[in-house]
Design an enzyme around this catalytic site. Structure first.
Site, PDB file in Angstrom:
ATOM      1  N   LEU A 108      42.195  35.608  47.498  1.00 28.79           N
ATOM      2  CA  LEU A 108      41.013  35.313  46.711  1.00 28.79           C
ATOM      3  C   LEU A 108      40.647  36.625  46.040  1.00 28.79           C
ATOM      4  CD1 LEU A 108      39.193  32.925  46.073  1.00 28.79           C
ATOM      5  CD2 LEU A 108      37.746  33.565  47.991  1.00 28.79           C
ATOM      6  N   ASP A 109      40.540  36.622  44.714  1.00 32.36           N
ATOM      7  CA  ASP A 109      40.329  37.860  43.963  1.00 32.36           C
ATOM      8  C   ASP A 109      39.195  38.697  44.536  1.00 32.36           C
ATOM      9  OD1 ASP A 109      42.284  36.850  42.349  1.00 32.36           O
ATOM     10  OD2 ASP A 109      40.965  36.374  40.664  1.00 32.36           O
ATOM     11  N   LYS A 110      39.294  40.004  44.369  1.00 33.93           N
ATOM     12  CA  LYS A 110      38.283  40.917  44.901  1.00 33.93           C
ATOM     13  C   LYS A 110      36.898  40.585  44.368  1.00 33.93           C
ATOM     14  CE  LYS A 110      37.205  45.849  45.414  1.00 33.93           C
ATOM     15  NZ  LYS A 110      37.621  47.242  45.098  1.00 33.93           N
TER      16      LYS A 110
END
Length: 246
Positions: A108-110
């Protein structure tokens, strides 16, 4: 020859978060551990954790091999177990959970938030991430630009990303259309930054992204960003239905 399933006492207790093997050796020396009603005098004693009765300071140890944690991932954390320069999602868990060495199932993207499953069950993780399974993942997104039925149709047919890859069909639902649009998008694969890149392919930019579902698992709305809870038995059962051998 050690009976199948038996493990060293210090390994079992370390796995359960009772300390390092050195610390458990000290507990044994201080006569604070009992196995099947008798004082343990050897940290290397082989036990069958699912059958033998183990107590530490008079409290029974409830052994379990796996943990399954639903995390509402906050922005700013990497979906990883360690990193030299950034905070990682495992940092959000207390020591008793980190002792199981859980890892995030997928990325899950930062700068994204929302549902992230953490577990030490490698077999289940593989089932959820296998490209052959096409496990659906649903996101809520705020998009800069007016999302239209033309975009819905484009996503339904699959869009071509900037590297030439054509995505599988996705299900785009418009919640609100305007200069900033709100949408829900369900995809069946997990390419790098896929949601953002899909919208870039139709000339729009994602400015907020939150995963709200993965397979049968739905983000608990009571969890604030950074909060977590263990999965229920029913939630675990539904996830395992992807793997009939379990």
């Amino acid at each position: 020859m050690v009976e199948k399933g038996r493990q060293r006492l210090d390994k079992v207790l370390a796995h359960m978060g009772f300390g390092t093997r050195k610390e458990i050796k000290k507990l044994v020396k201080e006569k604070r551990i009992m196995v099947n009603g008798e004082l343990a005098n050897d940290p290397g004693l082989h036990v069958l954790p699912v059958r033998d009765h183990i107590e530490v300071d008079g409290e029974p140890v409830e052994y379990r091999q796996y943990i399954y944690i639903m995390l509402n991932k906050p922005q700013g954390f990497l979906s990883a177990t360690e990193d030299r320069f950034a905070q990682v999602v495992v940092d959000l868990l207390p020591p008793e959970y980190r002792a199981f060495h859980p890892f995030p199932v997928g990325r899950l993207d930062k700068d994204a938030e929302g549902l992230l499953l953490l577990t030490n069950d490698g077999k289940l993780a593989h089932q959820l991430l296998s490209p052959k399974k096409h496990v659906p993942k649903t996101y809520y997104a705020v998009v800069c630009g007016m999302v239209t039925e033309t975009d819905v149709e484009a996503f339904r047919n699959g869009v071509t990303l900037n590297d030439g890859y054509r995505t599988m069909p996705g299900e785009l639902k418009i919640l609100r259309s305007g200069p900033e649009s709100e949408v829900e998008l369900t995809i069946y694969e997990g390419k790098y930054h896929q949601v953002k890149r899909m919208f870039e392919a139709v000339g729009k930019k994602v400015i907020y992204l939150k995963r709200i579902a993965m397979g049968s698992l739905i983000l608990d709305e009571r969890l604030k960003p950074g909060e977590y809870r263990e999965l229920s038995e029913e939630e675990i059962k539904k996830l395992r239905e992807l793997n009939p051998t379990r």
